[in-house]
Motif scaffolding. Structure first.
Motif, mmCIF file in Angstrom:
data_model
loop_
_atom_site.group_PDB
_atom_site.id
_atom_site.type_symbol
_atom_site.label_atom_id
_atom_site.label_comp_id
_atom_site.label_asym_id
_atom_site.label_seq_id
_atom_site.Cartn_x
_atom_site.Cartn_y
_atom_site.Cartn_z
ATOM 1 N N GLY A 89 1.564 2.899 8.847
ATOM 2 C CA GLY A 89 1.375 3.436 7.497
ATOM 3 C C GLY A 89 1.783 2.478 6.392
ATOM 4 N N CYS A 90 1.968 1.211 6.729
ATOM 5 C CA CYS A 90 2.466 0.241 5.748
ATOM 6 C C CYS A 90 1.605 0.193 4.497
ATOM 7 C CB CYS A 90 2.564 -1.141 6.381
ATOM 8 S SG CYS A 90 3.265 -2.377 5.269
ATOM 9 N N THR A 139 -5.385 -15.498 -7.298
ATOM 10 C CA THR A 139 -4.851 -14.863 -6.098
ATOM 11 C C THR A 139 -3.986 -13.691 -6.529
ATOM 12 O OG1 THR A 139 -4.817 -16.938 -4.837
ATOM 13 C CG2 THR A 139 -3.342 -15.188 -4.099
ATOM 14 N N ILE A 140 -4.140 -12.543 -5.876
ATOM 15 C CA ILE A 140 -3.352 -11.349 -6.190
ATOM 16 C C ILE A 140 -2.558 -10.960 -4.950
ATOM 17 C CG2 ILE A 140 -3.412 -8.969 -7.045
ATOM 18 C CD1 ILE A 140 -6.262 -9.530 -8.062
ATOM 19 N N PHE A 141 -1.291 -10.557 -5.146
ATOM 20 C CA PHE A 141 -0.501 -10.140 -3.992
ATOM 21 C C PHE A 141 0.391 -8.945 -4.308
ATOM 22 C CE2 PHE A 141 1.979 -13.339 -6.211
ATOM 23 C CZ PHE A 141 3.276 -12.854 -6.201
ATOM 24 N N SER A 142 0.638 -8.159 -3.271
ATOM 25 C CA SER A 142 1.490 -6.972 -3.343
ATOM 26 C C SER A 142 2.479 -7.024 -2.192
ATOM 27 C CB SER A 142 0.624 -5.702 -3.237
ATOM 28 O OG SER A 142 1.421 -4.550 -3.028
ATOM 29 N N ILE A 143 3.747 -6.715 -2.462
ATOM 30 C CA ILE A 143 4.781 -6.735 -1.434
ATOM 31 C C ILE A 143 5.409 -5.355 -1.320
ATOM 32 C CG2 ILE A 143 6.932 -7.794 -0.654
ATOM 33 C CD1 ILE A 143 6.160 -10.285 -2.232
ATOM 34 N N LEU A 144 5.395 -4.823 -0.103
ATOM 35 C CA LEU A 144 5.872 -3.473 0.179
ATOM 36 C C LEU A 144 6.981 -3.520 1.224
ATOM 37 C CD1 LEU A 144 2.272 -2.207 0.595
ATOM 38 C CD2 LEU A 144 3.828 -1.072 -0.991
ATOM 39 N N PRO A 145 7.915 -2.567 1.184
ATOM 40 C CA PRO A 145 8.909 -2.481 2.254
ATOM 41 C C PRO A 145 8.247 -1.962 3.520
ATOM 42 C CG PRO A 145 9.132 -0.612 0.781
ATOM 43 C CD PRO A 145 8.090 -1.512 0.163
ATOM 44 N N THR A 146 8.710 -2.420 4.662
ATOM 45 C CA THR A 146 8.161 -1.951 5.932
ATOM 46 C C THR A 146 8.632 -0.524 6.197
ATOM 47 O OG1 THR A 146 8.240 -4.201 6.801
ATOM 48 C CG2 THR A 146 7.997 -2.410 8.404
ATOM 49 N N PRO A 147 7.697 0.423 6.368
ATOM 50 C CA PRO A 147 8.091 1.815 6.632
ATOM 51 C C PRO A 147 8.492 2.000 8.092
ATOM 52 C CG PRO A 147 5.719 1.634 6.641
ATOM 53 C CD PRO A 147 6.234 0.257 6.298
ATOM 54 N N ALA A 204 5.788 2.351 -4.269
ATOM 55 C CA ALA A 204 6.642 1.797 -3.217
ATOM 56 C C ALA A 204 6.755 0.279 -3.305
ATOM 57 C CB ALA A 204 6.099 2.191 -1.844
ATOM 58 N N GLN A 205 5.907 -0.365 -4.077
ATOM 59 C CA GLN A 205 5.937 -1.822 -4.165
ATOM 60 C C GLN A 205 7.299 -2.313 -4.670
ATOM 61 O OE1 GLN A 205 1.745 -3.515 -5.541
ATOM 62 N NE2 GLN A 205 2.237 -1.651 -6.678
#
Length: 345
Positions: A138-139, A125-133, A146-147
């Motif tokens: 445009g997330c 399983t692969i995951f990426s976490i980004l801040p909410t823009p 940005a991760q």
């Protein structure tokens, strides 16, 4: 002793650094909970009704297997317990808006390498976490830089969670008896020079010249520009290839090629190349398309595909040199100047 520290302890300490970290920690904990369930399913195989045969195709046209669907459902259920703004999955055509007030967005490949499940090879399983823009639409169009966190889980002889929250790369292994992950390795670093390279050599006739040249240099060993012998590996599971590079070094190539549907590469930028690139860079390696850094790219579509060359920094830079300088390829392939050419002494 690192093995006695649990992922829960690790995340509690990290969460204390701020509100965003608290949200990130919640998402990682949710993915880890899902991974315990998925590990149990993959471990039981056909005893749990898990088959490697395809049941259809996902929204992007790839073969979809039974476990792909079940893994996606498990992860969605676990992430549904926490406030995330949006969720993107390989198994869904569009991203799902969950809680617009959430601080983070999560992109996930629920089961990487699922074609290997019927032959009992490592999947993950692969995951990426980004801040909410500010603009939620445009997330998943943000660059990889940005991760705020990324990671992957491997389901193999051991179930391991590889994680980075932007401060290096740590590895946790599932303690099956306690149903929790325990810290086993801290601060992984990739050697600058590869001793192994991984590529599907059956596609050689379809490769562009820079890829052929690099692989030829690897195969030439001590008699070629690499000045060292390298072993060749190919598993066909991105998480397994990445774990091998993190633990014993090397370089991995999944280039674009001349086959229909492969002109832009095959791996997905948002939920495969971005998180894996983040992990590789945090461990001191490089991740590139051959022409530019993976983390500098912003996705134009949710399921956008890209080439990926990653691993030992010296070798990835060599791959980029060959892509960006056609004259360099000519000088290394011209018979007059080759190591075994006319002027060899």
């Amino acid at each position: 002793m690192t093995g006695q520290r649990t992922l829960e302890d690790y995340l509690q300490r990290y969460a204390e650094t701020g509100p965003l970290a608290l949200a990130v920690a919640g998402a990682i904990d949710a993915v880890a909970s899902a991974a315990v369930e998925i590990a149990d399913l993959t471990g039981k195989g056909q005893l749990a009704g898990i088959l490697g045969v395809a049941t259809g195709r996902n929204s992007d046209g790839d073969l979809q297997r039974h476990l792909d669907i079940r893994a996606d459902a498990i992860i969605r259920r676990c992430l549904g317990r926490i406030p995330i703004a949006a969720l993107a999955s390989e198994e869904a055509r569009e991203a799902e808006i969950c809680d617009p007030q959430g601080r983070i967005c999560v992109a996930i490949d629920p089961l990487d390498g699922s074609s290997n499940i019927d032959i009992n090879m490592t999947v993950g399983t692969i995951f990426s976490i980004l801040p909410t823009p500010d603009d939620l639409a445009g997330c998943f169009r943000q660059p990889g830089t940005a991760q705020v966190a990324a990671g992957f889980v491997t389901y193999g002889p051991q179930t391991s969670l590889v994680l980075s929250v932007g401060e290096g790369v740590d590895v946790f292994t599932l303690d099956r008896a306690a149903a929790c992950f325990r810290l086993v390795r801290v601060g992984l670093q990739i050697s600058t020079h590869a001793e192994e390279f991984a590529i599907n050599a059956s596609n050689r006739r379809h490769w562009d010249a820079p890829v052929r040249t690099f692989v030829d240099e690897c195969l030439a060993g001590v008699d070629g520009p690499a000045n060292r012998d390298l072993n060749m590996r190919w598993i066909g599971s991105l998480v397994a290839e990445t774990f091998r590079i993190l633990t014993r070094g090397g370089v991995f190539l999944y280039p674009s090629d001349a086959r229909p549907g492969y002109g832009d590469g095959r791996l997905r930028l948002v939920y495969e190349a971005h998180p894996i690139g983040f992990i590789i860079e945090q461990a001191g390696g490089l991740a590139s398309t051959g022409y530019q850094r993976i983390l500098d790219l912003s996705a134009q579509s949710l399921h956008q595909r890209v080439p990926l060359m990653m691993g030992a920094s010296h070798d990835v830079r060599r791959i980029e040199e060959l892509h960006c300088d056609p004259l360099l390829i000519a000088s290394t392939t011209a018979p007059l100047f080759a190591r075994r050419g006319f002027f060899r002494l």
